[in-house]
Design a protein around this motif. Structure first.
Motif, mmCIF file in Angstrom:
data_model
loop_
_atom_site.group_PDB
_atom_site.id
_atom_site.type_symbol
_atom_site.label_atom_id
_atom_site.label_comp_id
_atom_site.label_asym_id
_atom_site.label_seq_id
_atom_site.Cartn_x
_atom_site.Cartn_y
_atom_site.Cartn_z
ATOM 1 N N TYR A 93 0.856 -1.176 0.000
ATOM 2 C CA TYR A 93 0.000 0.000 0.000
ATOM 3 C C TYR A 93 0.892 1.225 0.000
ATOM 4 O O TYR A 93 1.867 1.299 0.763
ATOM 5 C CB TYR A 93 -0.909 0.024 1.238
ATOM 6 C CG TYR A 93 -1.914 -1.091 1.243
ATOM 7 C CD1 TYR A 93 -3.097 -0.984 0.512
ATOM 8 C CD2 TYR A 93 -1.676 -2.266 1.948
ATOM 9 C CE1 TYR A 93 -4.021 -2.020 0.494
ATOM 10 C CE2 TYR A 93 -2.588 -3.302 1.937
ATOM 11 C CZ TYR A 93 -3.760 -3.178 1.205
ATOM 12 O OH TYR A 93 -4.663 -4.213 1.181
ATOM 13 N N GLN A 122 -7.525 6.822 -9.501
ATOM 14 C CA GLN A 122 -8.084 5.867 -8.521
ATOM 15 C C GLN A 122 -7.641 6.169 -7.100
ATOM 16 O O GLN A 122 -7.981 5.445 -6.172
ATOM 17 C CB GLN A 122 -7.613 4.450 -8.850
ATOM 18 C CG GLN A 122 -8.093 3.940 -10.189
ATOM 19 C CD GLN A 122 -7.310 2.700 -10.589
ATOM 20 O OE1 GLN A 122 -6.706 2.025 -9.757
ATOM 21 N NE2 GLN A 122 -7.306 2.404 -11.875
ATOM 22 N N ILE A 123 -6.884 7.237 -6.957
ATOM 23 C CA ILE A 123 -6.158 7.452 -5.712
ATOM 24 C C ILE A 123 -7.062 7.538 -4.484
ATOM 25 O O ILE A 123 -6.681 7.114 -3.396
ATOM 26 C CB ILE A 123 -5.274 8.710 -5.851
ATOM 27 C CG1 ILE A 123 -3.994 8.571 -5.074
ATOM 28 C CG2 ILE A 123 -5.991 9.944 -5.477
ATOM 29 C CD1 ILE A 123 -2.999 9.661 -5.433
ATOM 30 N N LEU A 124 -8.267 8.071 -4.675
ATOM 31 C CA LEU A 124 -9.151 8.232 -3.514
ATOM 32 C C LEU A 124 -9.597 6.889 -2.951
ATOM 33 O O LEU A 124 -10.059 6.805 -1.816
ATOM 34 C CB LEU A 124 -10.346 9.116 -3.865
ATOM 35 C CG LEU A 124 -9.972 10.586 -4.103
ATOM 36 C CD1 LEU A 124 -11.162 11.389 -4.582
ATOM 37 C CD2 LEU A 124 -9.367 11.235 -2.862
ATOM 38 N N SER A 125 -9.412 5.845 -3.755
ATOM 39 C CA SER A 125 -9.786 4.514 -3.262
ATOM 40 C C SER A 125 -8.623 3.841 -2.546
ATOM 41 O O SER A 125 -8.750 2.742 -2.032
ATOM 42 C CB SER A 125 -10.248 3.635 -4.427
ATOM 43 O OG SER A 125 -9.130 3.277 -5.224
ATOM 44 N N TRP A 126 -7.461 4.498 -2.539
ATOM 45 C CA TRP A 126 -6.294 3.890 -1.902
ATOM 46 C C TRP A 126 -6.444 3.938 -0.393
ATOM 47 O O TRP A 126 -7.153 4.776 0.161
ATOM 48 C CB TRP A 126 -5.006 4.620 -2.299
ATOM 49 C CG TRP A 126 -4.634 4.489 -3.740
ATOM 50 C CD1 TRP A 126 -5.362 3.883 -4.723
ATOM 51 C CD2 TRP A 126 -3.461 5.001 -4.366
ATOM 52 N NE1 TRP A 126 -4.691 3.977 -5.920
ATOM 53 C CE2 TRP A 126 -3.535 4.657 -5.730
ATOM 54 C CE3 TRP A 126 -2.348 5.707 -3.905
ATOM 55 C CZ2 TRP A 126 -2.542 4.993 -6.640
ATOM 56 C CZ3 TRP A 126 -1.358 6.044 -4.804
ATOM 57 C CH2 TRP A 126 -1.454 5.691 -6.166
ATOM 58 N N ARG A 127 -5.725 3.071 0.267
ATOM 59 C CA ARG A 127 -5.780 3.014 1.720
ATOM 60 C C ARG A 127 -5.286 4.337 2.343
ATOM 61 O O ARG A 127 -4.292 4.891 1.914
ATOM 62 C CB ARG A 127 -4.915 1.854 2.217
ATOM 63 C CG ARG A 127 -4.912 1.738 3.721
ATOM 64 C CD ARG A 127 -4.018 0.617 4.162
ATOM 65 N NE ARG A 127 -4.732 -0.656 4.104
ATOM 66 C CZ ARG A 127 -4.287 -1.769 4.700
ATOM 67 N NH1 ARG A 127 -3.156 -1.760 5.369
ATOM 68 N NH2 ARG A 127 -4.980 -2.876 4.608
ATOM 69 N N ASP A 128 -6.008 4.825 3.338
ATOM 70 C CA ASP A 128 -5.640 6.062 4.061
ATOM 71 C C ASP A 128 -5.374 7.238 3.122
ATOM 72 O O ASP A 128 -4.395 7.980 3.263
ATOM 73 C CB ASP A 128 -4.401 5.840 4.951
ATOM 74 C CG ASP A 128 -4.675 4.825 6.053
ATOM 75 O OD1 ASP A 128 -5.817 4.804 6.551
ATOM 76 O OD2 ASP A 128 -3.767 4.050 6.406
ATOM 77 N N ALA A 129 -6.300 7.425 2.157
ATOM 78 C CA ALA A 129 -6.108 8.463 1.138
ATOM 79 C C ALA A 129 -5.853 9.840 1.760
ATOM 80 O O ALA A 129 -4.996 10.587 1.281
ATOM 81 C CB ALA A 129 -7.324 8.504 0.215
ATOM 82 N N ASP A 130 -6.545 10.176 2.833
ATOM 83 C CA ASP A 130 -6.375 11.524 3.421
ATOM 84 C C ASP A 130 -4.947 11.740 3.904
ATOM 85 O O ASP A 130 -4.367 12.799 3.700
ATOM 86 C CB ASP A 130 -7.315 11.723 4.620
ATOM 87 C CG ASP A 130 -8.756 11.679 4.175
ATOM 88 O OD1 ASP A 130 -8.990 11.818 2.957
ATOM 89 O OD2 ASP A 130 -9.635 11.499 5.049
ATOM 90 N N LEU A 132 -2.267 10.314 2.854
ATOM 91 C CA LEU A 132 -1.308 10.360 1.745
ATOM 92 C C LEU A 132 -0.903 11.789 1.424
ATOM 93 O O LEU A 132 0.263 12.097 1.241
ATOM 94 C CB LEU A 132 -1.941 9.754 0.481
ATOM 95 C CG LEU A 132 -2.071 8.240 0.401
ATOM 96 C CD1 LEU A 132 -2.869 7.869 -0.848
ATOM 97 C CD2 LEU A 132 -0.697 7.592 0.358
ATOM 98 N N LEU A 153 -9.048 15.997 -6.364
ATOM 99 C CA LEU A 153 -8.220 15.722 -5.194
ATOM 100 C C LEU A 153 -7.963 17.028 -4.442
ATOM 101 O O LEU A 153 -8.187 18.105 -4.973
ATOM 102 C CB LEU A 153 -6.915 15.070 -5.653
ATOM 103 C CG LEU A 153 -7.157 13.734 -6.364
ATOM 104 C CD1 LEU A 153 -5.902 13.253 -7.071
ATOM 105 C CD2 LEU A 153 -7.619 12.678 -5.375
#
Ligand code: ATP
Ligand code: MG
Length: 212
Positions: A93, A122-130, A132, A153
Protein backbone atom coordinates in the motif's frame (compact mmCIF):
# COMPACT_ATOMS: atom_id res chain seq x y z
CA UNK A 1 22.37 12.73 -0.95
CA UNK A 2 22.37 15.67 1.43
CA UNK A 3 22.10 18.48 -1.09
CA UNK A 4 19.50 21.07 -0.11
CA UNK A 5 17.62 22.95 -2.80
CA UNK A 6 15.13 25.77 -3.14
CA UNK A 7 13.84 28.36 -0.73
CA UNK A 8 12.82 25.86 1.93
CA UNK A 9 16.29 24.30 2.13
CA UNK A 10 14.70 20.88 2.11
CA UNK A 11 15.83 17.96 0.00
CA UNK A 12 13.26 17.22 -2.66
CA UNK A 13 12.81 13.53 -3.15
CA UNK A 14 10.69 11.96 -5.88
CA UNK A 15 9.15 8.56 -5.20
CA UNK A 16 8.15 6.47 -8.21
CA UNK A 17 6.30 3.34 -7.25
CA UNK A 18 5.54 0.64 -9.76
CA UNK A 19 5.44 -3.04 -10.48
CA UNK A 20 8.23 -2.54 -13.03
CA UNK A 21 7.52 -5.90 -14.64
CA UNK A 22 9.57 -4.88 -16.61
CA UNK A 23 10.69 -1.26 -16.17
CA UNK A 24 10.56 0.59 -19.53
CA UNK A 25 11.39 3.96 -21.07
CA UNK A 26 7.94 5.35 -20.23
CA UNK A 27 8.77 5.03 -16.53
CA UNK A 28 12.23 6.53 -16.97
CA UNK A 29 11.08 9.49 -19.04
CA UNK A 30 8.25 10.22 -16.60
CA UNK A 31 10.68 10.24 -13.65
CA UNK A 32 13.19 12.39 -15.53
CA UNK A 33 10.56 14.93 -16.57
CA UNK A 34 9.09 15.25 -13.08
CA UNK A 35 12.60 15.55 -11.60
CA UNK A 36 13.41 18.39 -13.97
CA UNK A 37 10.12 20.24 -13.55
CA UNK A 38 10.04 20.07 -9.75
CA UNK A 39 13.80 20.49 -9.21
CA UNK A 40 14.06 17.16 -7.43
CA UNK A 41 17.40 16.18 -5.93
CA UNK A 42 16.75 12.49 -6.38
CA UNK A 43 14.10 10.06 -7.60
CA UNK A 44 13.81 6.78 -5.79
CA UNK A 45 12.15 3.95 -7.69
CA UNK A 46 10.23 1.61 -5.44
CA UNK A 47 9.30 -1.76 -6.94
CA UNK A 48 6.13 -3.06 -5.30
CA UNK A 49 5.98 -6.17 -3.22
CA UNK A 50 2.66 -7.84 -3.99
CA UNK A 51 0.59 -5.11 -5.73
CA UNK A 52 -2.95 -5.34 -4.33
CA UNK A 53 -4.43 -4.06 -7.62
CA UNK A 54 -2.77 -6.85 -9.60
CA UNK A 55 -3.88 -9.86 -7.57
CA UNK A 56 -5.37 -11.30 -10.78
CA UNK A 57 -2.14 -11.95 -12.63
CA UNK A 58 1.17 -13.57 -11.85
CA UNK A 59 3.80 -10.94 -11.22
CA UNK A 60 7.47 -11.79 -11.76
CA UNK A 61 9.63 -12.47 -8.71
CA UNK A 62 10.32 -9.35 -6.67
CA UNK A 63 14.06 -9.94 -6.97
CA UNK A 64 13.91 -9.92 -10.79
CA UNK A 65 11.84 -6.73 -10.82
CA UNK A 66 14.17 -5.14 -8.30
CA UNK A 67 17.29 -6.04 -10.29
CA UNK A 68 15.79 -4.79 -13.56
CA UNK A 69 15.02 -1.48 -11.84
CA UNK A 70 18.59 -1.26 -10.58
CA UNK A 71 20.00 -2.04 -14.05
CA UNK A 72 17.75 0.54 -15.74
CA UNK A 73 18.54 3.37 -13.32
CA UNK A 74 22.24 2.64 -12.62
CA UNK A 75 23.63 5.17 -15.09
CA UNK A 76 21.67 8.13 -13.68
CA UNK A 77 23.33 9.66 -10.58
CA UNK A 78 20.02 11.10 -9.34
CA UNK A 79 18.04 7.86 -9.65
CA UNK A 80 18.11 5.21 -6.94
CA UNK A 81 16.10 2.11 -6.01
CA UNK A 82 14.54 1.23 -2.68
CA UNK A 83 13.72 -2.23 -1.35
CA UNK A 84 11.19 -1.02 1.24
CA UNK A 85 8.17 -2.50 -0.53
CA UNK A 86 9.68 -5.79 -1.60
CA UNK A 87 11.11 -6.39 1.87
CA UNK A 88 7.83 -5.60 3.68
CA UNK A 89 5.61 -8.70 3.88
CA UNK A 90 2.03 -8.60 2.60
CA UNK A 91 0.41 -6.50 -0.10
CA UNK A 92 1.92 -3.12 -0.97
CA UNK A 93 0.00 0.00 0.00
CA UNK A 94 1.38 3.40 -1.00
CA UNK A 95 0.70 4.80 2.46
CA UNK A 96 3.16 2.32 4.00
CA UNK A 97 5.76 3.10 1.33
CA UNK A 98 5.53 6.83 1.95
CA UNK A 99 5.52 6.48 5.74
CA UNK A 100 8.67 4.41 5.60
CA UNK A 101 10.51 6.68 3.17
CA UNK A 102 9.41 9.79 5.08
CA UNK A 103 10.65 8.30 8.36
CA UNK A 104 14.01 7.35 6.84
CA UNK A 105 14.45 10.78 5.25
CA UNK A 106 13.66 12.77 8.39
CA UNK A 107 12.09 16.21 8.64
CA UNK A 108 14.31 17.84 6.01
CA UNK A 109 12.91 15.86 3.13
CA UNK A 110 9.98 16.84 0.94
CA UNK A 111 8.35 13.93 -0.88
CA UNK A 112 6.89 14.01 -4.39
CA UNK A 113 4.99 10.87 -5.29
CA UNK A 114 5.06 10.32 -9.03
CA UNK A 115 2.25 8.36 -10.57
CA UNK A 116 0.64 7.86 -13.97
CA UNK A 117 -2.69 9.38 -14.89
CA UNK A 118 -4.34 5.96 -14.71
CA UNK A 119 -3.32 5.39 -11.11
CA UNK A 120 -4.02 8.97 -10.04
CA UNK A 121 -7.65 8.74 -11.00
CA UNK A 122 -8.08 5.87 -8.52
CA UNK A 123 -6.16 7.45 -5.71
CA UNK A 124 -9.15 8.23 -3.51
CA UNK A 125 -9.79 4.51 -3.26
CA UNK A 126 -6.29 3.89 -1.90
CA UNK A 127 -5.78 3.01 1.72
CA UNK A 128 -5.64 6.06 4.06
CA UNK A 129 -6.11 8.46 1.14
CA UNK A 130 -6.37 11.52 3.42
CA UNK A 131 -3.06 10.86 5.10
CA UNK A 132 -1.31 10.36 1.75
CA UNK A 133 -1.63 14.06 0.96
CA UNK A 134 -0.14 15.11 4.29
CA UNK A 135 3.01 13.07 3.61
CA UNK A 136 3.70 13.84 -0.04
CA UNK A 137 2.90 16.11 -2.91
CA UNK A 138 1.37 14.07 -5.74
CA UNK A 139 2.44 14.45 -9.35
CA UNK A 140 0.25 12.88 -12.00
CA UNK A 141 2.07 12.23 -15.26
CA UNK A 142 0.20 11.87 -18.51
CA UNK A 143 0.44 8.61 -20.27
CA UNK A 144 -0.91 7.76 -23.69
CA UNK A 145 -4.46 6.50 -23.70
CA UNK A 146 -5.35 8.15 -20.41
CA UNK A 147 -6.89 11.59 -20.23
CA UNK A 148 -5.27 13.71 -17.59
CA UNK A 149 -7.99 15.48 -15.67
CA UNK A 150 -8.18 16.66 -12.12
CA UNK A 151 -9.84 13.81 -10.25
CA UNK A 152 -11.12 16.19 -7.56
CA UNK A 153 -8.22 15.72 -5.19
CA UNK A 154 -7.33 18.15 -2.38
CA UNK A 155 -6.40 21.65 -3.54
CA UNK A 156 -2.66 22.32 -3.86
CA UNK A 157 -1.67 18.72 -3.14
CA UNK A 158 -1.63 17.37 -6.66
CA UNK A 159 0.09 18.63 -9.80
CA UNK A 160 -0.50 17.32 -13.26
CA UNK A 161 2.39 17.22 -15.70
CA UNK A 162 2.33 16.48 -19.39
CA UNK A 163 5.24 14.36 -20.40
CA UNK A 164 6.27 13.32 -23.92
CA UNK A 165 3.91 10.55 -24.95
CA UNK A 166 5.59 7.18 -24.93
CA UNK A 167 3.02 4.53 -25.70
CA UNK A 168 4.89 1.83 -23.84
CA UNK A 169 3.48 -0.41 -21.14
CA UNK A 170 4.95 -3.32 -19.26
CA UNK A 171 2.01 -5.46 -20.42
CA UNK A 172 2.91 -4.84 -24.02
CA UNK A 173 6.56 -5.63 -23.38
CA UNK A 174 5.59 -8.94 -21.75
CA UNK A 175 3.31 -9.86 -24.63
CA UNK A 176 5.99 -8.98 -27.15
CA UNK A 177 8.53 -11.21 -25.46
CA UNK A 178 6.03 -14.02 -25.21
CA UNK A 179 5.23 -13.84 -28.93
CA UNK A 180 8.85 -13.43 -30.04
CA UNK A 181 8.63 -9.75 -31.01
CA UNK A 182 11.49 -7.39 -30.14
CA UNK A 183 11.48 -5.02 -27.19
CA UNK A 184 14.72 -3.27 -28.15
CA UNK A 185 14.42 0.49 -27.55
CA UNK A 186 11.19 0.15 -25.58
CA UNK A 187 13.30 -0.79 -22.56
CA UNK A 188 16.99 -0.09 -21.81
CA UNK A 189 19.44 -2.49 -23.48
CA UNK A 190 20.39 -4.12 -20.18
CA UNK A 191 16.74 -5.01 -19.59
CA UNK A 192 16.46 -6.79 -22.95
CA UNK A 193 19.52 -8.82 -21.97
CA UNK A 194 18.33 -9.54 -18.44
CA UNK A 195 14.91 -10.75 -19.66
CA UNK A 196 16.65 -13.07 -22.13
CA UNK A 197 19.13 -14.34 -19.64
CA UNK A 198 16.45 -15.15 -17.05
CA UNK A 199 13.90 -16.38 -19.59
CA UNK A 200 11.22 -14.00 -18.32
CA UNK A 201 7.80 -13.56 -19.99
CA UNK A 202 8.12 -16.50 -22.33
CA UNK A 203 4.71 -17.79 -21.41
CA UNK A 204 2.49 -14.90 -20.36
CA UNK A 205 -1.25 -14.89 -20.74
CA UNK A 206 -2.45 -11.69 -22.34
CA UNK A 207 -3.83 -9.27 -19.81
CA UNK A 208 -7.29 -7.80 -20.30
CA UNK A 209 -6.01 -4.30 -19.48
CA UNK A 210 -2.98 -3.17 -21.43
CA UNK A 211 -2.82 0.25 -19.87
CA UNK A 212 -3.18 -0.20 -16.17
P1 ATP B 1 1.35 -2.86 -16.66
O1 ATP B 1 1.12 -2.74 -18.13
O2 ATP B 1 1.77 -4.21 -16.21
O3 ATP B 1 0.23 -2.31 -15.84
P2 ATP B 1 2.82 -0.36 -16.55
O4 ATP B 1 3.50 -0.11 -17.84
O5 ATP B 1 1.55 0.38 -16.28
O6 ATP B 1 2.63 -1.92 -16.34
P3 ATP B 1 3.59 0.00 -13.81
O7 ATP B 1 4.73 -0.62 -13.14
O8 ATP B 1 2.21 -0.46 -13.52
O9 ATP B 1 3.86 -0.11 -15.40
O10 ATP B 1 3.66 1.59 -13.70
C1 ATP B 1 4.23 2.31 -12.65
C2 ATP B 1 3.84 3.76 -12.80
O11 ATP B 1 4.34 4.30 -14.04
C3 ATP B 1 2.33 3.97 -12.85
O12 ATP B 1 2.04 5.13 -12.10
C4 ATP B 1 2.05 4.18 -14.33
O13 ATP B 1 0.91 4.98 -14.55
C5 ATP B 1 3.31 4.89 -14.80
N1 ATP B 1 3.58 4.63 -16.23
C6 ATP B 1 3.67 3.44 -16.82
N2 ATP B 1 3.92 3.55 -18.14
C7 ATP B 1 3.99 4.88 -18.40
C8 ATP B 1 4.20 5.67 -19.61
N3 ATP B 1 4.40 5.08 -20.80
N4 ATP B 1 4.18 7.02 -19.49
C9 ATP B 1 3.97 7.59 -18.27
N5 ATP B 1 3.76 6.92 -17.11
C10 ATP B 1 3.77 5.58 -17.17
MG1 MG C 1 0.19 -0.19 -14.93
Amino acid sequence: MMKAVGGTGKRRLGVMGGTFDPIHHGHLVAASEVAHHFHLDEVVFVPTGRPWQKADRTVSAAEDRYLMTVIATASNPSFSVSRVDIDRPGPTYTIDTLREIAAAGGPDVELYFITGADALSQILSWRDADELFTIAHFVGATRPGHILRDPGLPEGKVSLLEIPALAISSSECRERVSSGQPIWYLVPDGIVQYINKRGLYRHVRSSPDHQS
